[in-house]
Write an enzyme that holds these catalytic residues in place. Structure first.
Site, PDB file in Angstrom:
ATOM      1  N   GLN A 249      28.111 -26.606  -5.629  1.00  0.00           N
ATOM      2  CA  GLN A 249      26.899 -27.946  -5.553  1.00  0.00           C
ATOM      3  C   GLN A 249      27.778 -29.129  -6.399  1.00  0.00           C
ATOM      4  O   GLN A 249      28.811 -29.327  -7.141  1.00  0.00           O
ATOM      5  CB  GLN A 249      25.335 -27.264  -6.613  1.00  0.00           C
ATOM      6  CG  GLN A 249      25.938 -27.094  -8.100  1.00  0.00           C
ATOM      7  CD  GLN A 249      24.690 -26.671  -9.096  1.00  0.00           C
ATOM      8  OE1 GLN A 249      24.113 -26.792  -7.868  1.00  0.00           O
ATOM      9  NE2 GLN A 249      24.688 -25.956  -9.834  1.00  0.00           N
ATOM     10  N   HIS A 279       8.401 -27.898 -18.352  1.00  0.00           N
ATOM     11  CA  HIS A 279       8.737 -26.681 -19.040  1.00  0.00           C
ATOM     12  C   HIS A 279       7.658 -26.296 -19.748  1.00  0.00           C
ATOM     13  O   HIS A 279       7.701 -25.108 -19.873  1.00  0.00           O
ATOM     14  CB  HIS A 279      10.280 -27.116 -19.863  1.00  0.00           C
ATOM     15  CG  HIS A 279      11.369 -27.350 -18.440  1.00  0.00           C
ATOM     16  ND1 HIS A 279      11.336 -28.388 -18.776  1.00  0.00           N
ATOM     17  CD2 HIS A 279      12.381 -26.666 -18.056  1.00  0.00           C
ATOM     18  CE1 HIS A 279      13.231 -28.933 -18.328  1.00  0.00           C
ATOM     19  NE2 HIS A 279      12.917 -27.332 -17.104  1.00  0.00           N
ATOM     20  N   ALA A 358      21.143 -15.596  -8.027  1.00  0.00           N
ATOM     21  CA  ALA A 358      20.285 -14.599  -8.620  1.00  0.00           C
ATOM     22  C   ALA A 358      19.635 -13.582  -7.657  1.00  0.00           C
ATOM     23  O   ALA A 358      18.862 -12.173  -7.943  1.00  0.00           O
ATOM     24  CB  ALA A 358      18.617 -15.087  -8.442  1.00  0.00           C
ATOM     25  N   ASP A 375      12.937 -20.889 -12.304  1.00  0.00           N
ATOM     26  CA  ASP A 375      13.095 -21.975 -12.395  1.00  0.00           C
ATOM     27  C   ASP A 375      14.188 -22.318 -11.462  1.00  0.00           C
ATOM     28  O   ASP A 375      15.185 -23.178 -11.989  1.00  0.00           O
ATOM     29  CB  ASP A 375      13.387 -23.138 -14.516  1.00  0.00           C
ATOM     30  CG  ASP A 375      13.682 -24.153 -14.090  1.00  0.00           C
ATOM     31  OD1 ASP A 375      13.171 -24.529 -13.702  1.00  0.00           O
ATOM     32  OD2 ASP A 375      13.867 -24.589 -15.125  1.00  0.00           O
TER      33      ASP A 375
END
Length: 524
Positions: A249, A279, A358, A375
């Protein structure tokens, strides 16, 4: 055999002469450059416009179609050698300028459609001419047996080299703007050596065009870092203190006084002025509702701020952070200014950092956690949508302890209402790991972030606590309270859950379309 009158050779014994060897080498080089231009265009468009699968599909389709047009049009080129050299000069100019033009156009006008597809068509047409023209040149110099087999072999090997070099060598080491200019220079060098090797057959005027463009490309490459800074200055409101493109990225961090903002692929991830709201809302309800939460998993959140909030709970003994990009976790573990934002959470001895996809990690994991926090970036592409699918949630649910809870950020229930409820419905359709035949219980809630507007979350587990139960919150929070937790579970009438909500799966991704439809309605 000596050259015939007019500079052309008659048939020879087919040996690998220097000219034939160069033409094969040139085929390899121009194949590399052509595919690199295509990958640069697709990558830039996915950075700026989102949805990498759509952008790569469009770019590949347009580029290949244009190559077909170029191959067909090559029959109208009278002098094959001159046409090949001219095509290389044009490719050097257009391909080299592609990266800078796309970035500057987006920075000034906020759109890249015309230069993106106009440039792709031009580069594709010129690239499509290369093999037919090289084959004709080989035939003219007496190497007929090299006309297709060896030329195509060199071309395909070049494409393989480019596809491997782009993610492994080019993206990690060169800004895309610099890479575009570098391969433009490469095309011009091919043209230059061809001019030298076949000087007796080519007009001297080509040397002037070639020399001028090469000089301009070299100057532009030398100034490419300044151009990147100029684009960043127009794209981002505040001072850019860090900008790097990794294999995964684009990372940009900006600062204004004590205010920091993180952008991944030009999409804002946090604003230090109000990130505590996000958060605290993401982490503390789940952490405070699980009795004696000791082992915690955080998916995404490489900035360490979710981990910071997890570590406020004294009973935590181990935190596993799974984030794709090692450069992000390195920055937020080592840069003093960024470390101050997460209170040094990533260097806490209780924290284990795993840089992995993930999905891949979840498929292989065996550990069990009391709380799992997702997240992750918004599901604006199919590649990200899979991390919001029922299949992924089923793998994650298997990692929950018997009393554990899972929570994920779910986007805006205001700007992308349908997408928010698809995430909730997908979790509600996920099989329970502790009760065969049953699914997870879910609880949706939201909070207000000045930087983003209303933002939503979904909590899920085999058995949820009563909605009116107050979470056990740690001391020192700046935002979340027991009263706020109760209020956050209320939704307005225009945010209500639709009667029928599809489930997001890896076979079909209704979440992506709903997400894009919602944000486009508000902001385009």
């Amino acid at each position: 055999m000596s050259e015939a009158t007019g500079g052309q050779a008659g048939p020879d014994d087919g040996g690998l002469t220097p000219k034939v060897a160069w033409l094969l080498a040139a085929t390899f080089i121009v194949a590399v450059a052509g595919l690199i231009y295509e990958l640069i265009a697709a990558t830039i468009s996915s950075y700026l416009l989102g949805d990498s699968i759509r952008q790569f599909s469009f770019v590949i389709g347009v580029f290949l179609s244009a190559m077909g047009v170029g191959a067909w049009a090559s029959r109208f080129v009278g002098d094959a050698l001159s046409g090949f050299v001219r095509a290389q000069i044009a490719l050097g100019a257009i391909g080299g300028a592609l990266g800078p033009v796309l970035f500057f156009t987006y920075a000034i006008y906020g759109s890249v459609g015309l230069p993106l597809y106009g440039g792709l068509v031009a580069i594709g047409v010129l690239s499509g001419m290369e093999i037919p023209l090289i084959s004709r040149v080989m035939k003219e110099i007496g190497a007929a047996e090299f006309r297709f087999e060896n030329v195509l072999t060199a071309d395909y090997i070049g494409a393989l080299a480019a596809s491997l070099a782009f993610p492994l060598l080019i993206v990690p080491n060169l800004p895309l703007m610099s890479a575009s200019l570098a391969f433009g220079i490469l095309n011009l060098l091919v043209a230059g050596f061809s001019l030298y090797l076949f000087s007796e057959r080519l007009p001297r005027q080509l040397w002037w065009a070639w020399g001028g463009l090469l000089l301009a490309a070299l100057v532009a490459f030398g100034m490419s870092e300044r151009m990147v800074s100029a684009v960043d200055a127009r794209l981002f409101q505040d001072e850019v203190i860090f900008s790097e493109t990794t294999a995964y990225q684009s990372i940009v961090i900006t600062r204004f006084d004590d205010r920091y903002r993180l952008f991944l692929d030009h999409s804002i991830q946090f604003d230090s002025l109000d990130e505590h709201r996000y958060h605290e809302a993401l982490v503390h309800p789940a952490m405070g509702l699980v009795p004696d939460a000791r082992r915690v998993l955080v998916l995404g959140g490489g900035d360490g701020m979710a981990v910071r909030e997890v570590l406020r709970h004294e009973g935590v003994t181990h935190v596993t952070l799974v984030d794709l990009d090692p450069r992000v976790t390195e920055l937020f573990a080592e840069n003093p200014a960024l470390v101050s934002l997460n209170a040094g959470a990533l260097t806490d001895p209780r924290v284990e950092i795993i840089n992995a996809d993930a999905w891949v990690w979840a498929a292989e994991a065996e550990e069990v956690y009391d709380v799992i926090i997702a997240d992750l970036p918004d599901p604006k592409s199919i590649a990200l949508s899979k991390l919001y699918s029922v299949e992924f949630y089923a793998m994650i649910a298997e990692r929950l302890s018997g009393h554990g809870l899972f929570v994920t950020q779910a986007g805006s229930p205001t700007f992308a209402t349908d997408a928010f409820w698809i995430t909730e419905a997908t979790l509600a359709a996920t099989r329970s790991p502790t009760a065969p035949g049953e699914t997870l219980e879910t609880l949706a809630y939201q909070t207000y972030l000045p930087s983003f507007g209303n933002w939503g979350f979904v909590m899920a587990g085999p058995a949820l606590p009563a909605p009116d139960r107050a979470p056990d919150l740690p001391e020192g929070l700046r935002y979340m309270t027991a009263d706020l937790w109760q209020a956050s579970q209320a939704f307005g009438a225009d945010q209500a859950r639709p009667d029928e909500v599809p489930v997001n799966t890896i076979q079909g991704h209704p979440l992506v379309a709903a997400y894009q439809r919602g944000w486009d309605y508000w902001f385009r």
